[in-house]
Design an enzyme around this catalytic site. Structure first.
Site, mmCIF file in Angstrom:
data_model
loop_
_atom_site.group_PDB
_atom_site.id
_atom_site.type_symbol
_atom_site.label_atom_id
_atom_site.label_comp_id
_atom_site.label_asym_id
_atom_site.label_seq_id
_atom_site.Cartn_x
_atom_site.Cartn_y
_atom_site.Cartn_z
ATOM 1 N N CYS A 1 6.745 -2.048 -1.687
ATOM 2 C CA CYS A 1 5.653 -1.076 -1.559
ATOM 3 C C CYS A 1 6.147 0.365 -1.673
ATOM 4 C CB CYS A 1 4.975 -1.288 -0.209
ATOM 5 S SG CYS A 1 3.722 -0.058 0.146
ATOM 6 N N CYS B 1 3.940 5.100 5.882
ATOM 7 C CA CYS B 1 3.848 3.839 6.637
ATOM 8 C C CYS B 1 5.250 3.507 7.134
ATOM 9 C CB CYS B 1 3.343 2.715 5.728
ATOM 10 S SG CYS B 1 3.175 1.123 6.579
ATOM 11 N N CYS C 1 7.748 -2.538 3.959
ATOM 12 C CA CYS C 1 7.714 -3.669 3.022
ATOM 13 C C CYS C 1 8.445 -3.257 1.739
ATOM 14 C CB CYS C 1 6.273 -4.070 2.704
ATOM 15 S SG CYS C 1 5.319 -4.449 4.181
HETATM 16 FE FE1 SF4 Z 1 2.912 -0.334 4.839
HETATM 17 FE FE2 SF4 Z 1 3.137 -0.798 2.234
HETATM 18 FE FE3 SF4 Z 1 3.701 -2.741 3.973
HETATM 19 FE FE4 SF4 Z 1 1.158 -1.934 3.601
HETATM 20 S S1 SF4 Z 1 2.482 -2.940 2.095
HETATM 21 S S2 SF4 Z 1 2.197 -2.333 5.571
HETATM 22 S S3 SF4 Z 1 1.468 0.276 3.236
HETATM 23 S S4 SF4 Z 1 4.815 -0.782 3.761
#
Ligand code: SF4
Length: 347
Positions: A122, A115, A119
């Site tokens: 995460c 991704c 974030c």
């Molecule tokens: Fe991407 Fe993780 Fe944020 Fe979801 S929480 S958008 S998987 S970085």
């Protein structure tokens, strides 16, 4: 022609399949027959599509392929949550999570390898984006798991909440949702499909026009400064824009937007944060899910204390917001929210 250049029937929702079939000079209703045999009769080869004539099956096998991701590993947590590792054709891996309910399973599927949203809480976000998943790779996680569990509780809910930001892979995700919800394919009600986003505001509105499934927004902070620090997407689409999109999202009937709030120890879990959250939510019909942060190796954050979680939840309740504390399922196998890595290991 090389077989790898052939289109995969499992990438096509009904309109595309109809166009493909029309291109072969066949009647459009054949597309519905194909979807039924792929998704309702579980055909994995052209030979198994017995509702089609042999000549037509042979022609299809020269013009297309049928391909889905392959399960390579399953881990079961103490609470019976299962994390399933899939291998994709190019050697990449993604994970799905099967979450037990009282009478049914919920499957949490991935939409990207990695991704790029970054974030900070995460594990998937730490990897960056490798590539988008194809519709067949998104839907294939559900069909493979359904095939694995012919007996016992059914999969009744699908949440697009695994690895990746679904709205960052918009076209393929919408095609996958069309396959999930078509009566000719998997036949899930749009009520049973939930897309979780970190907050790509313009795409939320587009989704509402295209396929109006439930949406869950990963909120995690009650004001822009902290949210931008935790979730870089907030610098592009700050809270005012995100909330405007949520309010305009055309949820049918009495359905409501869900806000997910991961409580991180000492970061966003104080009563002052709860008070700011109450002010932020005012005027937006919504539900709230609270999730206690799951620490993972190398994570910069800590889990909240049980006392902080209870106080936060109580404050919201006192201000008329029902905030359900989501039990963090499968945390002993890193299957909980924000912990999927696509490595399938006990990291
Ligand atoms: Fe991407 Fe993780 Fe944020 Fe979801 S929480 S958008 S998987 S970085």
């Amino acid at each position: 022609m090389e077989s790898t250049a052939l289109p995969n029937l499992k990438d096509m929702p009904l309109p595309e399949l109809e166009a493909f079939i029309a291109g072969l000079g066949k009647e459009r209703y054949r597309a519905r027959q194909i979807l039924k045999s792929l998704y309702q009769q579980g055909a994995v080869s052209f030979d198994q599509m017995t509702t089609l004539s042999r000549e037509f099956r042979e022609e299809l096998s020269r013009r297309a392929i049928i391909d889905s991701p392959r399960i390579v590993k399953t881990q079961t947590a103490k609470d019976t949550t299962r994390k399933v590792l899939f291998e994709l054709k190019d050697g990449n891996y993604v994970e799905s999570v099967l979450i037990p309910g009282k009478t049914h399973w919920t499957v949490c599927v991935s939409t990207q390898v990695g991704c790029r949203m970054g974030c900070r809480f995460c594990l998937t976000g730490k990897q960056g984006l490798t590539r988008n998943l194809l519709p067949s790779e998104i839907v294939g996680q559900v069909t493979a798991l359904k095939a694995e569990m012919p007996e016992g509780p059914e999969i009744k809910n699908i949440v697009l909440m695994g690895m990746g930001e679904p709205l960052d892979n918009y076209d393929n995700v919408v095609k996958a949702i069309r396959i999930f919800t078509s009566d000719h394919a998997l036949g899930f009600s749009t009520r049973k499909v939930t897309l979780s986003t970190c907050g790509l505001a313009p795409m939320i509105l587009k989704l509402g026009e295209d396929v109006c499934v439930n949406i869950a927004v990963s909120l995690n902070a009650p004001e822009d400064k902290l949210r931008s620090d935790l979730m870089p997407i907030n610098r592009k689409y700050p809270l005012a824009e995100l909330f405007a999109a949520c309010r305009d999202y055309p949820m049918p009937g009495r359905r409501m937007v869900t806000f997910e709030y991961i409580l991180i120890g000492g970061v966003n879990d104080s009563l002052e944060d709860a008070a700011k959250l109450v002010r932020l939510l005012r005027g937006t019909r919504c539900k709230l899910n609270l999730i206690a942060f799951n620490e993972f190796p190398g994570s910069p954050f800590k889990s909240p204390t049980p006392e902080a979680v209870a106080a936060f939840q109580l404050y919201l309740a006192q201000h008329h917001y029902t905030a359900i504390l989501r039990a963090s399922k499968g945390s002993d196998i890193l299957a909980a929210c924000g912990q999927l890595s696509g490595m399938g290991s006990n990291l």
